[in-house]
Structures are given as structure tokens and as C-alpha cells.
Design an enzyme around this catalytic site. Structure first.
Site, PDB file in Angstrom:
ATOM      1  N   GLU A 289      -9.230   5.069   5.928  1.00 55.08           N
ATOM      2  CA  GLU A 289      -9.003   3.820   6.647  1.00 55.08           C
ATOM      3  C   GLU A 289      -8.566   4.131   8.090  1.00 55.08           C
ATOM      4  OE1 GLU A 289      -6.421   1.494   4.185  1.00 55.08           O
ATOM      5  OE2 GLU A 289      -5.517   0.506   5.892  1.00 55.08           O
TER       6      GLU A 289
ATOM      7  N   CYS B 137      -5.513   3.915  15.332  1.00 57.40           N
ATOM      8  CA  CYS B 137      -4.599   4.535  14.375  1.00 57.40           C
ATOM      9  C   CYS B 137      -5.454   5.282  13.354  1.00 57.40           C
ATOM     10  CB  CYS B 137      -3.760   3.445  13.706  1.00 57.40           C
ATOM     11  SG  CYS B 137      -2.669   4.097  12.437  1.00 57.40           S
TER      12      CYS B 137
ATOM     13  N   CYS C  17      -1.746  10.636   0.311  1.00 57.99           N
ATOM     14  CA  CYS C  17      -0.594  11.327   0.888  1.00 57.99           C
ATOM     15  C   CYS C  17       0.338  11.714  -0.255  1.00 57.99           C
ATOM     16  CB  CYS C  17       0.136  10.398   1.857  1.00 57.99           C
ATOM     17  SG  CYS C  17       1.532  11.190   2.675  1.00 57.99           S
TER      18      CYS C  17
ATOM     19  N   CYS D 278       6.523   7.884   0.185  1.00 61.97           N
ATOM     20  CA  CYS D 278       7.405   6.859   0.770  1.00 61.97           C
ATOM     21  C   CYS D 278       7.232   5.536   0.009  1.00 61.97           C
ATOM     22  CB  CYS D 278       7.099   6.653   2.252  1.00 61.97           C
ATOM     23  SG  CYS D 278       7.217   8.170   3.211  1.00 61.97           S
TER      24      CYS D 278
ATOM     25  N   CYS E 128       4.933   2.435   1.155  1.00 63.23           N
ATOM     26  CA  CYS E 128       3.613   2.780   1.677  1.00 63.23           C
ATOM     27  C   CYS E 128       2.556   2.800   0.571  1.00 63.23           C
ATOM     28  CB  CYS E 128       3.694   4.141   2.355  1.00 63.23           C
ATOM     29  SG  CYS E 128       2.116   4.742   2.913  1.00 63.23           S
TER      30      CYS E 128
ATOM     31  N   CYS F 249      -0.358   0.133   6.179  1.00 68.36           N
ATOM     32  CA  CYS F 249      -1.004   1.417   5.942  1.00 68.36           C
ATOM     33  C   CYS F 249      -1.501   1.546   4.497  1.00 68.36           C
ATOM     34  CB  CYS F 249       0.030   2.495   6.267  1.00 68.36           C
ATOM     35  SG  CYS F 249      -0.399   4.131   5.767  1.00 68.36           S
TER      36      CYS F 249
HETATM   37  S1  SF4 Z   1       4.412   6.531   5.283  1.00 60.42           S
HETATM   38 FE1  SF4 Z   1       2.775   6.780   3.766  1.00 60.42          FE
HETATM   39  S2  SF4 Z   1       1.238   8.010   4.778  1.00 60.42           S
HETATM   40 FE2  SF4 Z   1       3.137   8.223   5.977  1.00 60.42          FE
HETATM   41  S3  SF4 Z   1       4.164  10.040   5.120  1.00 60.42           S
HETATM   42 FE3  SF4 Z   1       4.972   8.291   3.993  1.00 60.42          FE
HETATM   43  S4  SF4 Z   1       3.661   8.124   2.174  1.00 60.42           S
HETATM   44 FE4  SF4 Z   1       2.587   9.416   3.658  1.00 60.42          FE
END
Ligand code: SF4
Length: 298
Positions: free
Chosen positions: A48, A61, A68, A72, A75, A289
Site C-alpha cells: 500500500e 508515503c 511488519c 504496534c 497498527c 496504515c
Molecule cells: S506502526 Fe505498524 S508498520 Fe510501523 S513499526 Fe509499528 S507495526 Fe510496523
């Protein structure tokens, strides 16, 4: 390429390939000029990319990894973990494809899409060289912002490259225990260590660091937290970017109301810490995101 010998063509076929991102979907916001792209990679994975058009610039972006592994809580990109790192050309081609699609030059980049750029360090480094090269896209380092969740040793390594790119650190809580609840990577690197890494980055590059702070109702938005942020950042060349959190349906996070957000901002500013509130772009097209990719895969 019929203008080169057949033997050389054969050799090239053996040692190289020409990659190409395929535009899978584009959504355009009706609220602002934001466009969200889904690109299909050669191995059919989907990434994306977001284009944000302002009066004086176009910012893209970009994603750095498929998924990932940082976990987090707020996210959507991390819900299925890390699938793989992107190659330097796959990071670069997101910009090339967007330029072609819009017939416009991209002037600014943020490495804030899916993935942790410092978890894909060598490919990110190569990408930065390519995108900045005058025979490449010739985008100035000062127009590039790399966002990290705080992998301290890699922040030091990045600082040692002495590239004048902007560094953004996702802080999200001034307390180690609370930060660990929001972002598991905080178990590996304490706040003191990442703030010291930021100071080292500033010393090496002379660039102001951005501290990103997702405001989550009832979790990290109290006055006590604002005061602790002030204590932590006092005297540091930085500014704070408050990000009212986007709702991710798998998590129980809500954004605070507007008055509360601006009260938090006021406390920081009264202590002479420059603070902005991020305006949410493209909220009608899965602004957060990883949301669009997740919805598309579903
Ligand atoms: S915000 Fe999302 S993409 Fe960024 S490091 Fe944390 S888990 Fe990974």
C-alpha cells in the site's frame, strides 16, 4: 534489446530481471486530494502506498516491508506479522509508478507506510541512495523523513551515515511499561536508550527530530503524560507531532475528543516544545496504515 550481442543478452537473463510493480487499485479521497494505491509485487503480495497532494508539494508515503513484525497495537499493518522485506527497487518503484500515473513530480517522501525501515536497513540504505541520485529521482535527502518505532542500535547506524534525512521517532508513551503495552518493541529498547539515540542523530546530522505520539483515549492522553514528555524532551532539537489514533477494529483504541487533543498540545507548547496535530488525510479511503490492504485482502 536487439542492439547488444545475443551472448550478452543471455548472460543478462541469467543474472538479472526487470521488476515491475502492478497497479492493482487506486482510491481517491472525496475530502482531499489523497490517493491510495495498492500495488501487486511479482510474487503476488500486495503493498500500500499513499499520495498526498498539498498546494506546494506532493508527498508520498511508501511501504518498506510486506507486513511488519513490530506488533504496534494501533497498527493494521502488523496483524499478520512480517511477510518479507521489500527490495530497494520495489520501494523506489512505488514513487515511479505514482509519478507516471499522475504525470506529476513527487517532491517529498515519508517512510511511514507498512514496515519498519530500520528492520530492512540495507535495502533502505540502497533505496535512499537511488532515490537521491541525480540520475535517479533526484529527491533531496532533506525532503525525506524516515519513521522508526525506536530500534536504537539501527538509529545510531543511520546517524553514522550522516545523511541529512529527517528522523521521526514513534514514542507513544513517556513511560517504559505503558510503551511496552502499546508497542512490544519497547521491551527491547528502553526510552532512555532511544532518546539518547535521537540526541546522537541530532549531533551527527544537525536535523530536528520529530517525536510522533499517537493519542489514545484513556491510555496515554493524561496531563501527567504530557508533563513527563516535557521532562524527557526538554532542551532537545525536536518537535512533537500528535496523531489522534485511527480506529483499528481488531483493537479497542479510541481517539480523544478534539478539545482534549488541543489541551494536550497546549501543555507541551507552554513548555516551549513545538507541537502540531497531524491532520488525517484520506480518512474516507482507509486512511490508517495498512487498513486498505487489509480490507482488500479480506
Ligand atoms: S506502526 Fe505498524 S508498520 Fe510501523 S513499526 Fe509499528 S507495526 Fe510496523
Amino acid at each position: 534489446m536487439n542492439n547488444i550481442p545475443k551472448s550478452l543478452r543471455e548472460k543478462l537473463r541469467q543474472v538479472s530481471y526487470i521488476g515491475n510493480l502492478k497497479k492493482e487499485l487506486v482510491l481517491e479521497s472525496k475530502i482531499d486530494k489523497t490517493k491510495k494505491y495498492l500495488f501487486e509485487l511479482n510474487d503476488k503480495n500486495i503493498i500500500e502506498t499513499v499520495m498526498m497532494e498539498y498546494e506546494d508539494r506532493i508527498t508520498v508515503c511508501i511501504s518498506n516491508q510486506v507486513g511488519c513484525r513490530m506488533g504496534c497495537n494501533f497498527c493494521a499493518s502488523t496483524l499478520e506479522g512480517l511477510i518479507r522485506n521489500l527490495e530497494p527497487w520495489e520501494i523506489l518503484d512505488q514513487i515511479i509508478k505514482i509519478q507516471e500515473d499522475n504525470n506529476k513530480r513527487v517532491s517529498n517522501l515519508v517512510l511511514m507506510g507498512s514496515g519498519e525501515p530500520l528492520d530492512n536497513f540495507s535495502n533502505t540504505k540502497k533505496f535512499l541512495e537511488l532515490v537521491n541520485d541525480k540520475n535517479g529521482l533526484n529527491i533531496g535527502y532533506r525532503h525525506i523523513t524516515l519513521s522508526t518505532c525506536g530500534i536504537a542500535p539501527k538509529m545510531i547506524e543511520l546517524a553514522d551515515l550522516e545523511l541529512p534525512i529527517n528522523l521521526a521517532l514513534s514514542l507513544h508513551s513517556p513511560y517504559d511499561d505503558k510503551r511496552q503495552e502499546i508497542m512490544p518493541v519497547a521491551k527491547a529498547y528502553k526510552i532512555e536508550e532511544i532518546i539518547n539515540a535521537c540526541k546522537y542523530y541530532i549531533k551527527k546530522t544537525n536535523r530536528r527530530v520529530t517525536i510522533e505520539y499517537s493519542l489514545i483515549k484513556g491510555v496515554n492522553d493524561s496531563e501527567k503524560e504530557a508533563r513527563e514528555i516535557i521532562r524527557l524532551l526538554k532542551g532537545m532539537l525536536c518537535h512533537v507531532n500528535l496523531i489522534p489514533v485511527n480506529n483499528v477494529e481488531e483493537r479497542n483504541y479510541e481517539r480523544p475528543d478534539k478539545a482534549h487533543i488541543y489541551k494536550f498540545k497546549d501543555i507541551l507548547e507552554k513548555a516551549h516544545i513545538p507541537t502540531t496535530v497531524r491532520i488525517s488525510m484520506g480518512s474516507d479511503i482507509g486512511g490508517a496504515c495498512g487498513q486498505l490492504r487489509k480490507g482488500y485482502k479480506k
